[in-house]
Design an enzyme around this catalytic site. Structure first.
Site, PDB file in Angstrom:
ATOM      1  N   CYS A 196     -89.260   8.135 -12.991  1.00  0.00           N
ATOM      2  CA  CYS A 196     -89.734   6.768 -13.220  1.00  0.00           C
ATOM      3  C   CYS A 196     -89.926   6.503 -14.715  1.00  0.00           C
ATOM      4  CB  CYS A 196     -91.004   6.514 -12.405  1.00  0.00           C
ATOM      5  SG  CYS A 196     -91.437   4.765 -12.242  1.00  0.00           S
TER       6      CYS A 196
ATOM      7  N   HIS B  55     -89.084   8.001  -7.009  1.00  0.00           N
ATOM      8  CA  HIS B  55     -90.067   9.085  -6.927  1.00  0.00           C
ATOM      9  C   HIS B  55     -89.679  10.048  -5.803  1.00  0.00           C
ATOM     10  CE1 HIS B  55     -93.295   7.523  -9.629  1.00  0.00           C
ATOM     11  NE2 HIS B  55     -92.719   6.363  -9.359  1.00  0.00           N
TER      12      HIS B  55
ATOM     13  N   GLU C 118     -90.578  12.978  -5.229  1.00  0.00           N
ATOM     14  CA  GLU C 118     -91.670  13.843  -4.779  1.00  0.00           C
ATOM     15  C   GLU C 118     -92.313  13.345  -3.495  1.00  0.00           C
ATOM     16  OE1 GLU C 118     -93.485  11.101  -8.001  1.00  0.00           O
ATOM     17  OE2 GLU C 118     -91.626  12.209  -7.660  1.00  0.00           O
TER      18      GLU C 118
END
Length: 574
Positions: free
Chosen positions: A410, A537, A539
């Site tokens: 990001c 993102h 994750e």
């Protein structure tokens, strides 16, 4: 539908979310379909406008919901995809009831906390519990509900004065709900702390006794008491808690600090929790867990036997609290475990890498740079605001010039573009309009449709498709040579599409775009072991047994095994 309410006592932050997730994992391992709901008593509509130092990271869901980080635990443990309505806040409930009042649903009546707010809580829970969260789209059978009520219980037991009344409607709602759902369908688990003062070394049960007494005074009686402690709890302590809290000894469960959260479901199962749930909730399950829990046990055992270490420097601005980057840490840990390495994550405050820190505190400055230089790989995660950005740019420059494996997520990707523009394109004032609205070289710009003035829920949020524009992409290979991927986003700024050709001529390739081809999603640098930036993102979609490809690539590159992995067709060595 069976409901399991998990409440907390004494203090917050003792692992209630991990225990709720572990209970769900155990029940899923028995073949049941499980969903989860988190209740937060704050008046905010959602977690989107919080500083990470308030409640930890903001977790983003597929539908764009900005929610409490515990929903990330639920998704990772249970391998499910939740929705924004799985996170209930006081703000959402009151907004819902007020909207109904304005609509005329309560004409002629006085709208009150009881029954209207409490009824709204119960209806919300019952409706959301039925929403499918697995890939098979079948209705769940079990709903685990985690309610943050520690502060209320604590203040109640201290003086009988309601000091933190924001949680009171939820307590009353579940007092009523236990009768509506019926005893055979409702179970209350209370998580408490058993402290062990250094002065005496004795494990103290009084805080747990008081917490359970306060909970009973509010009309909720725990069926199981889960006791958290630093060290394994002695049998005499278990018997004392059983006697003074009016539960059987087998209803007192001990969870001491362990080396890995993967061990928590195993500890619960070893203390007979499956047999208890089968009897208490009349569940159609065997007494023994399935292969799923055995996989968790093997994973926990393997984690504790790891010898090789991989060090990653996380360069961010919220490094004083690890929960600020909870999902990033978990994604790195999942990837490290997949390649049989123990993760050594070094948090570096990006401001300490800046020249101003060298003048003010040279020791901090040199310590930060020492950690950065000795790391095997560098990660710059997402974030907002100008503070610390120069330090992040310094770290990115180091990774690029020294050919250190690098992943920017990001804001990390956007700053990688800024760094490249300044040092490779010689645009010395290149910047993001977030930090310098008047820059002559705006390489990162805002998205007007996602910057309307209101801050809450207006960013580009949720799962969106990224299309690979070339087959010659490391990240495409890591994703299994897919033509597109779908990952979760949370940003208000983007790389300026009008300037991308300048970067590509110098070797910084934009290998992934959105479906319209206008928004830059993935960057890769030529002639570098691993220099990757992603606007999304990844994750948030990482799982213990399914690591995120961008993070896996970082760990593979940091251990010098990325090329071998790609040559094997992206298959991990045994």
């Amino acid at each position: 539908m069976k409901y399991i309410l998990v409440t907390g006592g004494v203090i917050s932050g003792i692992g209630k979310g991990i225990i709720a997730s572990s209970i769900g994992t155990i029940l899923k391992s028995c073949g049941l379909r499980v969903t989860a709901i988190k209740i937060d008593p704050y008046i905010n509509i959602d977690a989107g406008t919080f500083s990470p130092y308030e409640h930890g990271e903001v977790f983003v869901l597929n539908d764009g919901g900005e929610v409490d980080l515990d929903l990330g635990n639920y998704e990772r443990f249970l391998d499910i995809n939740l929705y924004k309505d799985n996170n209930i806040t006081t703000g959402k409930i009151y907004q819902h009831v007020i909207n109904k009042e304005r609509h005329g649903d309560y004409l002629g009546k006085t709208v009150q906390v009881v029954p209207h707010i409490t009824d709204a809580v119960q209806e919300w829970v019952m409706n959301q519990a039925k929403v499918p969260v697995d890939d098979d789209r079948k209705e769940p059978q079990i709903c685990v509900i985690e309610a943050s009520m520690e502060r209320f219980s604590f203040l109640f037991q201290l003086g009988g004065t309601i000091g933190d009344i924001e949680g009171m409607p939820f307590v009353e709602a579940f007092r009523q709900f236990q009768f509506k759902a019926k005893r055979e369908n409702f179970c209350n688990i209370h998580v408490s702390l058993v402290p062990q003062p250094n002065a005496t070394g004795e494990q103290k049960t009084k805080p747990t006794q008081n917490s359970v007494r306060a909970l009973r005074g509010l009309g909720l009686s725990p069926d199981l008491i889960v006791c958290r402690s630093a060290k394994p709890i002695e049998m005499a302590v278990k018997e004392k808690i059983s006697m003074f809290c009016h539960v059987e000894p087998e209803q007192v469960i001990f969870i001491h600090d362990v080396s890995s959260t993967y061990r928590v479901p195993i500890l619960l199962e070893e203390q007979g929790i499956i047999k208890y749930f089968k009897q208490r909730l009349n569940l159609p399950i065997d007494d023994q867990p399935s292969d799923l829990l055995m996989k968790w046990k093997k994973m926990a055992d393997r984690y504790e036997r790891l010898l090789k270490v991989c060090s990653i420097a996380l360069v961010g601005k919220y490094t004083k609290l690890s929960d600020c980057y909870a999902s990033v840490f978990k994604a790195l840990e999942h990837s490290a475990l997949a390649i049989n390495h123990k993760l050594d994550l070094m948090y570096i405050d990006s401001t300490e890498l800046e020249r101003s820190t060298e003048v003010e505190n040279s020791v901090k400055y040199h310590q930060a740079w020492h950690k950065l230089c000795k790391a095997d790989g560098i990660l710059v995660p997402g974030g907002f605001g100008i503070r610390g950005t120069e330090g992040k740019l310094q770290a990115i420059s180091w990774a690029r010039t020294k050919k250190k494996p690098f992943l920017g997520v990001c804001l990390g990707m956007q700053l990688a573009v800024v760094e490249f523009a300044r040092n490779c394109l010689n645009w010395k004032d290149a910047n993001s309009t977030e930090f310098d609205p008047d820059t002559k070289n705006p390489v990162v710009i805002d998205m007007p449709e996602h910057n309307p003035g209101d801050m809450g829920g207006t960013m580009r949020l949720g799962k969106r498709r990224t299309v690979f524009k070339t087959q010659n992409s490391v990240l495409r290979k890591l994703y299994g040579d897919e033509t597109f991927v779908e990952e979760r986003h949370r940003h208000r700024y983007e790389v300026n599409p009008e300037l991308t050709h300048c970067f590509e001529e110098k070797g910084l390739k934009f290998v992934g775009h959105d479906t319209e081809g206008n928004r830059m999603e993935i960057i890769e640098l030529e002639n570098h072991p691993y220099f990757v930036g992603v606007q999304f993102h990844p994750e948030f979609s990482s799982r213990p047994m399914k690591p995120s490809p961008p993070y896996l690539g970082l760990l593979l590159a940091a251990t010098g095994t990325l090329n071998a992995y790609l040559q094997r067709g992206c298959k991990l060595s045994p």
